[in-house]
Design a protein around this motif. Structure first.
Motif, PDB file in Angstrom:
ATOM      1  N   ALA A 277       0.824  -1.224   0.000  1.00  0.00           N
ATOM      2  CA  ALA A 277       0.000   0.000   0.000  1.00  0.00           C
ATOM      3  C   ALA A 277       0.849   1.261   0.000  1.00  0.00           C
ATOM      4  CB  ALA A 277      -0.935  -0.015   1.209  1.00  0.00           C
ATOM      5  N   TYR A 278       1.979   1.233   0.708  1.00  0.00           N
ATOM      6  CA  TYR A 278       2.778   2.462   0.799  1.00  0.00           C
ATOM      7  C   TYR A 278       3.448   2.834  -0.517  1.00  0.00           C
ATOM      8  CZ  TYR A 278       6.877  -0.622   1.434  1.00  0.00           C
ATOM      9  OH  TYR A 278       7.846  -1.583   1.287  1.00  0.00           O
ATOM     10  N   GLN A 280       1.736   2.280  -3.391  1.00  0.00           N
ATOM     11  CA  GLN A 280       0.600   2.717  -4.201  1.00  0.00           C
ATOM     12  C   GLN A 280       0.160   4.128  -3.823  1.00  0.00           C
ATOM     13  OE1 GLN A 280      -2.508  -0.313  -4.521  1.00  0.00           O
ATOM     14  NE2 GLN A 280      -1.037  -1.876  -3.887  1.00  0.00           N
ATOM     15  N   ASP A 281       0.438   4.499  -2.584  1.00  0.00           N
ATOM     16  CA  ASP A 281       0.164   5.862  -2.114  1.00  0.00           C
ATOM     17  C   ASP A 281       1.286   6.233  -1.152  1.00  0.00           C
ATOM     18  OD1 ASP A 281      -0.715   8.261  -1.171  1.00  0.00           O
ATOM     19  OD2 ASP A 281      -2.661   7.548  -0.445  1.00  0.00           O
ATOM     20  N   VAL A 282       2.301   6.941  -1.675  1.00  0.00           N
ATOM     21  CA  VAL A 282       3.496   7.213  -0.868  1.00  0.00           C
ATOM     22  C   VAL A 282       3.208   8.128   0.318  1.00  0.00           C
ATOM     23  CG1 VAL A 282       5.105   6.832  -2.766  1.00  0.00           C
ATOM     24  CG2 VAL A 282       4.156   9.126  -2.408  1.00  0.00           C
ATOM     25  N   ARG A 283       2.044   8.764   0.331  1.00  0.00           N
ATOM     26  CA  ARG A 283       1.701   9.622   1.467  1.00  0.00           C
ATOM     27  C   ARG A 283       1.575   8.809   2.747  1.00  0.00           C
ATOM     28  NH1 ARG A 283      -3.429  12.580  -1.090  1.00  0.00           N
ATOM     29  NH2 ARG A 283      -3.723  10.396  -1.716  1.00  0.00           N
ATOM     30  N   THR A 284       1.297   7.496   2.621  1.00  0.00           N
ATOM     31  CA  THR A 284       1.146   6.661   3.807  1.00  0.00           C
ATOM     32  C   THR A 284       2.490   6.350   4.454  1.00  0.00           C
ATOM     33  OG1 THR A 284       1.247   4.628   2.476  1.00  0.00           O
ATOM     34  CG2 THR A 284      -0.930   5.602   2.849  1.00  0.00           C
TER      35      THR A 284
END
Length: 290
Positions: A277-278, A280-284
Motif C-alpha cells: 500500500a505504501y 501505491q500511495d506514498v503519502r502513507t
C-alpha cells in the motif's frame, strides 16, 4: 579531484608528457589473429571503441563552473553550498572505500560475476569455451562446473574455486614489468586494466545517484516530506541503499525490510510484483503529526 575537485586539478595529477601521452591510445590499429599469424591492419568492424585515444580534454562540464568541473563534481559543490557538506564528505569516503573493496578482490567483491566472466574469457579460454556461462553470477559462486563437451565426466569438470583475479596492488606490480617498446600487451594485462578502470566508473554511477538523491531532498522546502524515485539496476540501487542506511535511514516498519520481490529468480518464474500500500500511495509513508 575529477569527481570532487576541478578538471585542471585532475589533469595536474596525471603525468602527461611526450613519452606518456601515446599510452593514452585505447587500441592499436594493428591486429594479430588468435593463435598467432601475420600482423594485420585492424578492420573497422573489429573495433569495439569508436575513438582511438582517451578523451583527456573532453568531458561533461557542470554548467557555469569556473574553473570547469565535471557534472558530478559540480553536483557535490552545489550540495556543499546548500549546507550538505557532511553528506558530501560521507559520499566521498564511501566512494573511496567502495572502489578499494571492489579492487582488493574483484572476484569476491563483484557479486554480479561480470569481472569473473571477463577474466575467464581472457585468461582461461579453455574453461570459458567449455562451460555454461549464461549466468555469470552463478558461475562466480561455483567451485566446480561440468564440461559441456563431457557433461557426465567428473574427470573433465573444471575447478573454478582456485581461479582468482589479482587485486589492485598485484595488478600494478604486473603493469610495472610491461615495456611497450618491446612487446604488445597481453590479454591478461588488458583485462586487468579494464577491470580497474571499470571499478571506478561503476561506483561513479552510484556516487552520482547518491548525490542526486541528496540534491533532490535539499531542493525541497524545510520540513517537507520527500520521496525520491530512483530507477536503476540492482547492483547500483543496493549500493545507494547501503550508503543511506549508513547515514541513519532504515526500513523499520516496512514488510520484508522494504524489499519487494527477491534477488534470485528462476528462468521460467513469473516476475510480476504486487506493490504494498505504501508504494501505491506514498503519502502513507509519513505519519501525520498528532
Amino acid at each position: 579531484a575529477l569527481y570532487f575537485g576541478t578538471v585542471p586539478d585532475a589533469l595536474s595529477a596525471v603525468n602527461l608528457g611526450p613519452e606518456t601521452r601515446p599510452l593514452a591510445q585505447l587500441r592499436s590499429l594493428a591486429f594479430q589473429p588468435p593463435g598467432g599469424g601475420a600482423l594485420l591492419r585492424r578492420s573497422a568492424v573489429q573495433s569495439k571503441i569508436p575513438v582511438r585515444a582517451a578523451p583527456l580534454e573532453r568531458y561533461l562540464k557542470s554548467r557555469g563552473s569556473t574553473p570547469p568541473r565535471t557534472w558530478v563534481s559540480g553536483l557535490a559543490q552545489r550540495l556543499q553550498a546548500a549546507g550538505c557538506a557532511q553528506i558530501v564528505s560521507a559520499a566521498r569516503r564511501w566512494f573511496h572505500g567502495a572502489v578499494e573493496y571492489l579492487l582488493t578482490d574483484p572476484k569476491e567483491a563483484d557479486q554480479e560475476g561480470d569481472y569473473f566472466a571477463a577474466w575467464l574469457r581472457a585468461c582461461h579460454r579453455n574453461v570459458w569455451d567449455d562451460v555454461d556461462r549464461s549466468d555469470p553470477e552463478e558461475l562466480r559462486r561455483r567451485e566446480w562446473v561440468p564440461s559441456k563437451s563431457h557433461p557426465k565426466s567428473k574427470k573433465h569438470r573444471h575447478n573454478l574455486k582456485d581461479i582468482e583475479i589479482p587485486g589492485l596492488q598485484d595488478a600494478f606490480k604486473e603493469f610495472a614489468k610491461f615495456d611497450p617498446s618491446t612487446r604488445a600487451s597481453t590479454r591478461r594485462e588488458r583485462v586487468l586494466a579494464q577491470i580497474i578502470i571499470d571499478a571506478f566508473q561503476l561506483r561513479l554511477v552510484d556516487l552520482a545517484m547518491t548525490l542526486a538523491v541528496a540534491d533532490a531532498a535539499a531542493a525541497a522546502p524545510p520540513g517537507m516530506p520527500v520521496v525520491v524515485v530512483l530507477y536503476a539496476g540492482e547492483d547500483h540501487t543496493r549500493s545507494c541503499a547501503d550508503f543511506w542506511r549508513d547515514q541513519g535511514f532504515s526500513s523499520k516498519g516496512l514488510a520484508g525490510k522494504g524489499i519487494v520481490g527477491k534477488r534470485d529468480w528462476e528462468d521460467d518464474e513469473p516476475r510480476g510484483l504486487s506493490f504494498p500500500a505504501y508504494l501505491q500511495d506514498v503519502r502513507t509513508l509519513f505519519v501525520s503529526p498528532q
